[in-house]
Structures are given as C-alpha cells and as structure tokens.
Design a protein around this motif. Structure first.
Motif, mmCIF file in Angstrom:
data_model
loop_
_atom_site.group_PDB
_atom_site.id
_atom_site.type_symbol
_atom_site.label_atom_id
_atom_site.label_comp_id
_atom_site.label_asym_id
_atom_site.label_seq_id
_atom_site.Cartn_x
_atom_site.Cartn_y
_atom_site.Cartn_z
ATOM 1 N N GLY A 1 0.805 -1.216 0.000
ATOM 2 C CA GLY A 1 0.000 0.000 0.000
ATOM 3 C C GLY A 1 0.838 1.266 0.000
ATOM 4 N N LEU A 2 1.904 1.277 0.795
ATOM 5 C CA LEU A 2 2.774 2.459 0.865
ATOM 6 C C LEU A 2 3.528 2.677 -0.446
ATOM 7 C CD1 LEU A 2 4.154 2.039 4.508
ATOM 8 C CD2 LEU A 2 2.504 3.736 3.688
ATOM 9 N N LEU A 3 3.920 1.590 -1.103
ATOM 10 C CA LEU A 3 4.594 1.710 -2.397
ATOM 11 C C LEU A 3 3.644 2.290 -3.444
ATOM 12 C CD1 LEU A 3 6.638 -1.622 -2.567
ATOM 13 C CD2 LEU A 3 7.561 0.697 -2.389
ATOM 14 N N LEU A 4 2.409 1.826 -3.447
ATOM 15 C CA LEU A 4 1.423 2.369 -4.380
ATOM 16 C C LEU A 4 1.169 3.848 -4.089
ATOM 17 C CD1 LEU A 4 -1.171 -0.574 -4.434
ATOM 18 C CD2 LEU A 4 0.421 0.058 -6.249
ATOM 19 N N PHE A 5 1.139 4.208 -2.813
ATOM 20 C CA PHE A 5 0.924 5.607 -2.439
ATOM 21 C C PHE A 5 2.096 6.482 -2.879
ATOM 22 C CE2 PHE A 5 1.081 9.159 0.621
ATOM 23 C CZ PHE A 5 -0.174 9.717 0.372
ATOM 24 N N SER A 6 3.299 5.934 -2.802
ATOM 25 C CA SER A 6 4.484 6.707 -3.204
ATOM 26 C C SER A 6 4.436 7.051 -4.684
ATOM 27 C CB SER A 6 5.765 5.928 -2.885
ATOM 28 O OG SER A 6 5.905 4.805 -3.731
ATOM 29 N N ILE A 7 3.908 6.118 -5.496
ATOM 30 C CA ILE A 7 3.761 6.381 -6.930
ATOM 31 C C ILE A 7 2.709 7.460 -7.156
ATOM 32 C CG2 ILE A 7 2.866 5.404 -9.082
ATOM 33 C CD1 ILE A 7 5.680 4.606 -8.631
ATOM 34 N N TYR A 8 1.600 7.372 -6.431
ATOM 35 C CA TYR A 8 0.534 8.363 -6.558
ATOM 36 C C TYR A 8 1.042 9.751 -6.181
ATOM 37 C CZ TYR A 8 -3.490 11.154 -5.146
ATOM 38 O OH TYR A 8 -4.393 12.184 -4.987
ATOM 39 N N LYS A 9 1.800 9.845 -5.094
ATOM 40 C CA LYS A 9 2.301 11.138 -4.609
ATOM 41 C C LYS A 9 3.260 11.782 -5.596
ATOM 42 C CE LYS A 9 2.072 13.159 -1.233
ATOM 43 N NZ LYS A 9 1.268 14.360 -0.942
ATOM 44 N N LYS A 10 3.970 10.966 -6.361
ATOM 45 C CA LYS A 10 4.918 11.524 -7.322
ATOM 46 C C LYS A 10 4.221 12.068 -8.563
ATOM 47 C CE LYS A 10 9.299 9.255 -6.277
ATOM 48 N NZ LYS A 10 10.039 10.539 -6.243
ATOM 49 N N SER A 11 2.906 11.811 -8.661
ATOM 50 C CA SER A 11 2.109 12.305 -9.792
ATOM 51 C C SER A 11 2.750 11.956 -11.126
ATOM 52 C CB SER A 11 1.920 13.830 -9.687
ATOM 53 O OG SER A 11 1.279 14.166 -8.482
ATOM 54 N N ILE B 1 3.931 -2.525 -11.309
ATOM 55 C CA ILE B 1 3.471 -1.171 -11.609
ATOM 56 C C ILE B 1 4.377 -0.141 -10.957
ATOM 57 C CG2 ILE B 1 1.627 0.495 -11.112
ATOM 58 C CD1 ILE B 1 -0.361 -1.818 -11.548
ATOM 59 N N VAL B 2 4.729 -0.376 -9.709
ATOM 60 C CA VAL B 2 5.610 0.556 -8.990
ATOM 61 C C VAL B 2 6.958 0.651 -9.689
ATOM 62 C CG1 VAL B 2 6.914 0.904 -6.854
ATOM 63 C CG2 VAL B 2 4.506 0.271 -6.747
ATOM 64 N N GLY B 3 7.574 -0.506 -9.977
ATOM 65 C CA GLY B 3 8.880 -0.506 -10.636
ATOM 66 C C GLY B 3 8.839 0.140 -12.005
ATOM 67 N N LEU C 1 -7.515 1.644 -15.843
ATOM 68 C CA LEU C 1 -6.578 1.986 -14.763
ATOM 69 C C LEU C 1 -5.707 3.189 -15.114
ATOM 70 C CD1 LEU C 1 -5.597 1.108 -11.933
ATOM 71 C CD2 LEU C 1 -3.778 -0.162 -13.076
ATOM 72 N N LYS C 2 -5.658 4.145 -14.205
ATOM 73 C CA LYS C 2 -4.796 5.314 -14.318
ATOM 74 C C LYS C 2 -3.945 5.407 -13.056
ATOM 75 C CE LYS C 2 -6.967 6.687 -18.082
ATOM 76 N NZ LYS C 2 -6.342 6.621 -19.428
ATOM 77 N N THR C 3 -2.870 6.169 -13.146
ATOM 78 C CA THR C 3 -1.985 6.322 -11.988
ATOM 79 C C THR C 3 -2.737 6.897 -10.790
ATOM 80 O OG1 THR C 3 -0.124 6.730 -13.489
ATOM 81 C CG2 THR C 3 0.178 7.330 -11.180
ATOM 82 N N LYS C 4 -3.681 7.798 -11.042
ATOM 83 C CA LYS C 4 -4.432 8.418 -9.941
ATOM 84 C C LYS C 4 -5.257 7.387 -9.161
ATOM 85 C CE LYS C 4 -8.399 9.704 -12.867
ATOM 86 N NZ LYS C 4 -9.202 10.826 -13.398
ATOM 87 N N HIS C 5 -5.620 6.288 -9.811
ATOM 88 C CA HIS C 5 -6.415 5.255 -9.140
ATOM 89 C C HIS C 5 -5.606 4.488 -8.097
ATOM 90 C CE1 HIS C 5 -8.938 5.183 -13.082
ATOM 91 N NE2 HIS C 5 -9.387 6.096 -12.239
ATOM 92 N N LEU C 6 -4.281 4.584 -8.183
ATOM 93 C CA LEU C 6 -3.437 3.854 -7.236
ATOM 94 C C LEU C 6 -3.669 4.323 -5.800
ATOM 95 C CD1 LEU C 6 -0.058 3.618 -9.199
ATOM 96 C CD2 LEU C 6 -1.919 1.949 -9.065
ATOM 97 N N LEU C 7 -4.154 5.554 -5.632
ATOM 98 C CA LEU C 7 -4.470 6.055 -4.288
ATOM 99 C C LEU C 7 -5.541 5.173 -3.631
ATOM 100 C CD1 LEU C 7 -4.385 8.141 -1.992
ATOM 101 C CD2 LEU C 7 -6.087 9.472 -3.276
ATOM 102 N N TYR C 8 -6.568 4.820 -4.413
ATOM 103 C CA TYR C 8 -7.656 4.006 -3.861
ATOM 104 C C TYR C 8 -7.166 2.608 -3.490
ATOM 105 C CZ TYR C 8 -10.099 7.745 -6.324
ATOM 106 O OH TYR C 8 -10.502 8.969 -6.782
#
Length: 272
Positions: free
Chosen positions: A130-140, A176-178, A246-253
């Motif tokens: 979850g934190l890895l997915l959030f890190s991708i979302y935060k980087k926009s 996805i993160v990588g 799926l979009k990068t913004k969806h990774l937040l959810y």
C-alpha cells in the motif's frame, strides 16, 4: 445444506482469486486472510492448481493476438532472419529477462513461504504494498510515459517483481511501482506485466500438476470446476477493466484499500 455452503465457498474463493490476481492488492495475501479471519480451511494444492490455471487461460485468451504476433515474429526473425521482426524478438527477450529474478527467487525460497503466511507477516506485506502504491501516486507520475521498454527497464521490473513471491506483496502492484518509476506508460507497463505473468505461470502450472499427481490428494471435482469457471470469468473481466480504465491516480484508492486490509490483519493478529 453443508454441501451448498461448501460450493459457495469455492465460488467465493474463485472470485477472490480472479479479481485479486489482476489488481495490485495481492491474491495470495487475500486468500490467506480469508482463511484466518473467516475460519475457512482453504482447499489443497489441487484447488490452487485449478484456479491458477483458470487465471492463466483467461490471460492467454485476453492477450491471444499479442502472444500470437510475438510467436510468429520470433519464428520469422530466428529462422528466416527477417529483420522486420527484430523488435518482436527483442521484446520477447526483455520478457524473459524480467521473469528470471522471480524465477530464481521462487526456486530458492519456495520451501520457506509457509513461514510468511501468518496474519502478522501478511499485514506487514500488505502495508508495504500500500505504501509503495501511495508513493507512486504522490509523485504524480504521468500515465503517458515512454512506450518502449528497454533491457534495463526489464531487469528493474524483474528485480522489483521478485519480491512478490512473499504472500501479501502484490506481483502486479510491484511491477506497476517498478515500471512507473522507470517512466514507462501505464498501458505499456500493464501489457508487459501481464505477459510476464503468462510466461511465469505456464511452467508453474505444469509443476503444480506434477505435484498434484504425486500428492494423491483427493479432489472435489464439482467444487474445483465451479471455482475454475468463476475464476476464469472474473480474471478476464478484471483484466479488461484494468487495461482500459486503470490510471496512476487510481493507485491512491488501491493504496488506501490495501493499507486498510493490512491494518485489519495486524489487529486480528494481536487480538485473536
């Protein structure tokens, strides 16, 4: 009545497998959680083989045109020296490079995976995902990155993906993160990720069949085939939605969801 409940359990587990295999939320983690939290006794190796095979077939059907194009292109490049198919051959090589790390990790640590199926370890692994997915979302990171995957990208994706042998760490999520950190477009990345999944799953499924034969495990054919059918359908539908929506913004959810499930797993570990 007990038989109906048993068959509903198979259907429920098939749905869970089909959805979570594709989404970045960890199918192995969810199956272990359902076993612990709801007191379900998961079926044995045979059930795992049936549902994994169903997900594999669904993905092969979905990507049949891409797979066929790669096979034909590789044959023409290797045997007919047709340079127009060089790109196809190189793409296949990149797929192989990406699966080598997880293949090695799987062989080295296969016998130790049961030690990581406690609620504590699953909870921690889900939180990390979850934190890895959030890190991708935060980087926009933009959805429209590069479409070409380099050899370095393939190796980086493979190394990150190898961590997904741990229950609770999502294979698709780690890929996805990588890939997004490498500035690859999410569309190209998802296709590459799922083709990697297909290549990895073929030998894994064959080995599972051999293990099942050696185990002499009894098989509930009706339950297993129900699970197989529902897993195949849900995998295909989920893959279709993910590839188109799926979009990068969806990774937040997904990040919020996975972290929430991870917290529930940790709470359950310390309370129960």
């Amino acid at each position: 009545m007990n038989r109906i409940v048993e068959l509903i359990k198979y259907l429920a587990l098939g749905v869970i497998q089909g959805i979570t295999e594709i989404l970045p939320v960890s199918s192995s983690g969810h199956l272990v959680l359902f076993q612990h939290i709801f007191g379900l006794k998961l079926p044995g190796l045979g059930f795992e083989m049936f549902t994994n095979m169903a997900s594999l077939i669904a993905m092969i059907v979905y990507f049949r045109k891409d797979i066929w194009a790669l096979i034909i292109g590789d044959i023409k490049f290797v045997f007919k020296k047709d340079q127009s198919h060089k790109e196809s051959f190189e793409y296949t090589v990149k797929l192989v490079i990406a699966i080598i790390p997880i293949g090695i990790a799987g062989l080295l640590f296969k016998d130790y995976m049961d030690q990581f199926k406690s609620l504590l370890s699953i909870g921690i692994a889900l939180m990390v995902t979850g934190l890895l997915l959030f890190s991708i979302y935060k980087k926009s990171i933009s959805d429209d990155g590069k479409t070409e995957i380099t050899y370095q990208d393939a190796l980086a994706i493979g190394l990150v993906q190898s961590v997904a042998i741990l229950p609770g760490v999502s294979r698709s999520g780690s890929t996805i993160v990588g890939g997004l950190f490498r500035k690859i477009s999410i569309k190209s990345l998802l296709k590459f990720s799922f083709l990697c999944y297909i290549i990895i799953s073929i030998p894994t499924s064959l080995l599972s069949i051999l293990d099942l034969i050696d185990s002499n495990e009894s098989i509930d054919y009706l339950g297993y085939f129900l699970a197989f059918g529902i897993t195949l359908i849900t995998t295909y539908i989920t893959a279709t939605l993910v590839m188109s929506k799926l979009k990068t913004k969806h990774l937040l959810y997904f990040s919020i969801y996975v972290c929430t499930v991870g917290i529930l797993a940790l709470i359950s570990h310390f309370i129960f």
